[in-house]
Design a protein around this motif. Structure first.
Motif, PDB file in Angstrom:
ATOM      1  N   GLU A 160      -0.271  -1.376  -5.101  1.00  0.00           N
ATOM      2  CA  GLU A 160       0.795  -1.274  -6.103  1.00  0.00           C
ATOM      3  C   GLU A 160       2.113  -0.870  -5.464  1.00  0.00           C
ATOM      4  OE1 GLU A 160       0.848  -2.322  -9.101  1.00  0.00           O
ATOM      5  OE2 GLU A 160      -1.255  -2.506  -9.649  1.00  0.00           O
ATOM      6  N   ASP A 161       2.065  -0.038  -4.416  1.00  0.00           N
ATOM      7  CA  ASP A 161       3.304   0.343  -3.752  1.00  0.00           C
ATOM      8  C   ASP A 161       3.918  -0.846  -3.017  1.00  0.00           C
ATOM      9  OD1 ASP A 161       5.242   2.443  -3.251  1.00  0.00           O
ATOM     10  OD2 ASP A 161       4.613   2.303  -1.158  1.00  0.00           O
TER      11      ASP A 161
ATOM     12  N   ARG B   2      -8.732  -8.903  -7.473  1.00  0.00           N
ATOM     13  CA  ARG B   2      -8.824  -9.537  -8.794  1.00  0.00           C
ATOM     14  C   ARG B   2      -8.431  -8.554  -9.892  1.00  0.00           C
ATOM     15  NH1 ARG B   2     -13.942 -11.494  -7.163  1.00  0.00           N
ATOM     16  NH2 ARG B   2     -13.634 -13.422  -6.027  1.00  0.00           N
ATOM     17  N   ARG B   3      -8.907  -7.298  -9.781  1.00  0.00           N
ATOM     18  CA  ARG B   3      -8.532  -6.274 -10.769  1.00  0.00           C
ATOM     19  C   ARG B   3      -7.016  -6.070 -10.808  1.00  0.00           C
ATOM     20  NH1 ARG B   3     -12.711  -3.204  -8.688  1.00  0.00           N
ATOM     21  NH2 ARG B   3     -11.243  -1.832  -7.625  1.00  0.00           N
ATOM     22  N   LEU B   4      -6.364  -6.248  -9.673  1.00  0.00           N
ATOM     23  CA  LEU B   4      -4.918  -6.076  -9.596  1.00  0.00           C
ATOM     24  C   LEU B   4      -4.146  -7.335  -9.990  1.00  0.00           C
ATOM     25  CD1 LEU B   4      -4.689  -4.007  -6.293  1.00  0.00           C
ATOM     26  CD2 LEU B   4      -4.378  -3.175  -8.641  1.00  0.00           C
TER      27      LEU B   4
ATOM     28  N   VAL C 125      -7.507   4.711  -4.020  1.00  0.00           N
ATOM     29  CA  VAL C 125      -6.453   4.751  -3.005  1.00  0.00           C
ATOM     30  C   VAL C 125      -5.948   3.347  -2.689  1.00  0.00           C
ATOM     31  CG1 VAL C 125      -5.902   5.387  -0.614  1.00  0.00           C
ATOM     32  CG2 VAL C 125      -7.273   6.930  -2.045  1.00  0.00           C
ATOM     33  N   ALA C 126      -6.834   2.383  -2.548  1.00  0.00           N
ATOM     34  CA  ALA C 126      -6.430   1.013  -2.220  1.00  0.00           C
ATOM     35  C   ALA C 126      -5.528   0.439  -3.310  1.00  0.00           C
ATOM     36  CB  ALA C 126      -7.647   0.128  -2.004  1.00  0.00           C
ATOM     37  N   ALA C 127      -5.864   0.693  -4.561  1.00  0.00           N
ATOM     38  CA  ALA C 127      -5.020   0.193  -5.653  1.00  0.00           C
ATOM     39  C   ALA C 127      -3.637   0.826  -5.606  1.00  0.00           C
ATOM     40  CB  ALA C 127      -5.688   0.466  -7.002  1.00  0.00           C
ATOM     41  N   MET C 128      -3.573   2.128  -5.317  1.00  0.00           N
ATOM     42  CA  MET C 128      -2.273   2.796  -5.199  1.00  0.00           C
ATOM     43  C   MET C 128      -1.430   2.157  -4.101  1.00  0.00           C
ATOM     44  SD  MET C 128      -3.305   6.861  -5.491  1.00  0.00           S
ATOM     45  CE  MET C 128      -1.691   7.401  -4.963  1.00  0.00           C
TER      46      MET C 128
END
Length: 179
Positions: free
Chosen positions: A109-110, A139-141, A103-106
């Motif tokens: 990204e938004d 870091r992954r992002l 959810v945090a990555a989504m």
């Protein structure tokens, strides 16, 4: 909620002015859950009036993750006039039962997509030093530390630092402290 059902039901919604109550409720939930992470005080923000919440909702972007009627998380972004071409990602929070489900990555990204829509070339965020899950996510992002850091404004001994990346996915280089 079933263990892996979280991502299957999660949808993102960008809030508009009429949605200020959603922003208020999720922001207050975040402050109650993780008071040391955010700039803001639960009691002070609870005391804000409706017009203040409306103005805040309209400032930049507020992206909320929902699973049906249940909130899953939130992230916000705003333009940084003192740093032209830069958006600040802030207020990132995920409900405990949705953590680790992407959810945090989504949400991040938004906010990155919104920054591109605004013509911004970079996104920056502050992260608490030692907050391993947040540091690993960013870091992954593609975010990298810039070298800018400062003490937490309300928790002695705690520090935070800036991570940044370009909106095209390339990490920003260190430019040193500017505050």
């Amino acid at each position: 909620m079933a263990e892996n059902a979280g991502m299957k039901c999660v949808v993102l919604r960008r809030l508009a002015g009429a949605d200020w109550r959603i922003w208020r409720d999720v922001r207050l939930a975040a402050l109650a859950d993780a008071p040391g992470i955010f700039h803001g005080d639960l009691e002070e923000e609870r005391a804000l009036g409706d017009q203040e919440w409306l103005r805040w909702t309209l400032d930049g972007v507020k992206s909320v993750a929902l699973c049906g009627q249940e909130r899953a998380g939130v992230a916000a972004g705003r333009l940084r006039p003192e740093r032209p071409g830069t958006v600040e990602l802030y207020g990132m929070w995920v409900e405990p039962q949705f953590r680790g489900a992407g959810v945090a990555a989504m949400l991040a990204e938004d906010v990155l997509a919104w920054a591109r829509e605004q013509g911004s070339g970079a996104v920056e965020l502050w992260v608490i030093a030692g907050n391993g899950p947040a540091e690993r996510l960013y870091r992954r992002l593609g975010f990298e530390a810039t070298g800018e850091q400062e003490s937490h404004p309300s928790i002695p001994g705690l520090s935070k630092y800036v991570m940044a990346r370009s909106t095209d996915g390339v990490a920003r280089t260190c430019r040193g402290p500017s505050r």
